[in-house]
Design an enzyme around this catalytic site. Structure first.
Site, short mmCIF file in Angstrom:
data_model
loop_
_atom_site.label_atom_id
_atom_site.label_comp_id
_atom_site.label_asym_id
_atom_site.label_seq_id
_atom_site.Cartn_x
_atom_site.Cartn_y
_atom_site.Cartn_z
N LYS A 181 0.83 -1.21 0.00
CA LYS A 181 0.00 0.00 0.00
C LYS A 181 0.87 1.27 0.00
O LYS A 181 2.08 1.19 0.19
CB LYS A 181 -0.94 -0.02 1.20
CG LYS A 181 -1.94 -1.18 1.17
CD LYS A 181 -2.83 -1.13 -0.06
CE LYS A 181 -3.93 -2.16 -0.07
NZ LYS A 181 -3.49 -3.54 -0.29
C1 LIG Z 1 -9.57 -3.39 -1.90
C2 LIG Z 1 -8.96 -4.00 -0.67
N1 LIG Z 1 -9.74 -4.15 0.41
C3 LIG Z 1 -9.24 -4.67 1.55
C4 LIG Z 1 -7.93 -5.05 1.65
C5 LIG Z 1 -7.48 -5.69 2.91
O1 LIG Z 1 -6.42 -5.13 3.52
P1 LIG Z 1 -5.42 -6.03 4.41
O2 LIG Z 1 -4.61 -6.86 3.48
O3 LIG Z 1 -4.64 -5.04 5.16
O4 LIG Z 1 -6.28 -6.88 5.31
C6 LIG Z 1 -7.07 -4.90 0.54
C7 LIG Z 1 -5.66 -5.25 0.48
O5 LIG Z 1 -4.86 -5.70 1.00
C8 LIG Z 1 -7.61 -4.36 -0.65
O6 LIG Z 1 -6.84 -4.21 -1.73
#
Ligand SMILES: Cc1ncc(COP(=O)(O)O)c(C=O)c1O
Length: 367
Positions: A181
């Site tokens: 990110k």
């Molecule tokens: C669109 C989207 N939603 C939710 C997430 C979830 O985040 P995390 O991986 O930090 O749980 C991600 C990516 O990682 C994502 O790209």
């Protein structure tokens, strides 16, 4: 290999993490946790922020905070990373899939209303790859039908819609600090809201629903969750946030450079930036049209052979085994974008030479 999107670590990360170690404040409370929440809400312009262990937890926490659960429906795109959809199921609700726009790749707000029923409780716009959903329209629909809006802003930190940061327009917004990110804490997330009651409730639920008692005994008034982020990671996050504006500037400059070099190639569609929107271009993405001459997958193979990492768009969720029976609207654009879309290298540290190499490869992959 030119990587797709790797972290940029060039600031006070080590210094702040060392401070946690030196002071023994390494776990889920500590000054960096508070500081990260404060600085993050200051940056995005929200009244409240609650750190979580990842973006998925932030999304689940958002649904729990708003009381969404069994028997409820939430409108969400099918063209997304699976997290937001799964969290709807985690709380016992049902996803209803809506189509996306061909130019921005995100939820098509004009197709939401036809999917609303008496069971609909929320809309979950997902600002994939950086471009915000048309939040003006989403908020109008939500108001008219008395629905909550939970923004999945995990991929759009720094993007704006009418001057407001993505993630701060709906009732609750969620961010991720996964390694790919815009800013990272290794793993981490944040829930933001302008409703102080929602913020308080989210913090409470994410910290085991623990009620503060006079003698510090553990008392829990309901079932809570452990979604906390440790001070160590929050310290890393504070350092990353100090550079977010620079990272954002670079991402936008890189996107413009890509646009400039790819603009002349027949059959390559560039990512849009609609009026009144600022796209953070988290992942610079293109569409491979029929006129290009070879397919999306063939182009990915050529890029990979040239030591360039490239990835197809998200595979639509409605076709995956856990969601095959879920209700959905017409998903023609979703399916088409999946067949045509490619994410290109987008790290903050990407050089102009690397961008030129990617674009040359795309240019030379067809006769
Ligand atoms: C669109 C989207 N939603 C939710 C997430 C979830 O985040 P995390 O991986 O930090 O749980 C991600 C990516 O990682 C994502 O790209």
């Amino acid at each position: 290999m030119i990587p797709l999107c790797i972290p940029e670590i060039r600031g006070n990360e080590l210094k702040y993490v060392k401070d946690c170690i030196d002071t023994n404040w390494v776990s889920s409370v500590g000054s960096y946790v508070n500081l990260f929440e404060e600085k993050f809400s200051e940056y995005v312009g929200s009244k409240s922020a609650v750190v979580t262990m990842n973006g998925t937890a932030a999304l689940q926490l958002a649904l729990l905070t708003l009381g969404i659960g069994g028997g409820d429906e939430v409108i969400v795109p099918s063209l997304t990373f699976i997290s937001p959809v799964n969290t709807i199921k985690y709380v016992g609700a049902e996803p209803v899939f809506v189509d996306v726009c061909r130019d921005t790749f995100v939820m098509d707000a004009s197709k939401i209303e036809e999917l609303i029923t008496s069971k609909t409780k929320a809309i979950m716009p997902v600002h994939i790859y950086g471009h915000p959903v048309d939040m003006v329209k989403v908020m109008q629909i939500a108001k008219k039908h008395n629905l909550f809006v939970i923004e999945d802003a995990t991929e759009s930190l720094g993007s704006t819609c009418n001057g407001k940061m993505a993630g701060t327009i709906g009732d609750i917004g969620c961010f991720s600090f996964n390694g790919n990110k815009l800013i990272t804490t290794g793993a981490g997330g944040m829930l933001v809201t302008n409703n102080l009651e929602h913020g308080k409730r989210a913090k409470f639920l994410s910290t085991q629903a623990k009620v503060v008692t006079e003698n510090k005994a553990f008392y829990h008034s309901e079932i809570g969750y452990n979604m906390r982020m440790p001070n160590l990671l929050a310290a890393f996050g504070v350092a990353q946030l100090e550079n977010v504006k620079d990272y954002l500037k670079t991402k936008r400059e890189n996107a413009l450079y890509y646009n400039q070099l790819l603009g002349e190639i027949k059959g390559i569609t560039l990512p849009a930036e609609r009026e009144n929107v600022e796209n953070c271009y988290w992942l610079y993405s293109i569409l491979v049209e029929d006129e290009y001459g070879i397919t999306r997958d063939e182009l990915i193979q050529k890029l990979n052979a040239g030591k360039i990492e490239a990835r197809p768009f998200f595979m639509p969720i409605h076709d995956m085994p856990p969601y095959k029976g879920s209700r959905h609207g017409d998903l023609t654009v979703t399916n088409e974008l999946y067949a045509r879309g490619i994410n290109l290298p987008s790290s903050v540290g990407l050089t102009k030479e690397e961008i030129s190499k990617v674009c040359e490869t795309i240019k030379n992959s067809v006769d």
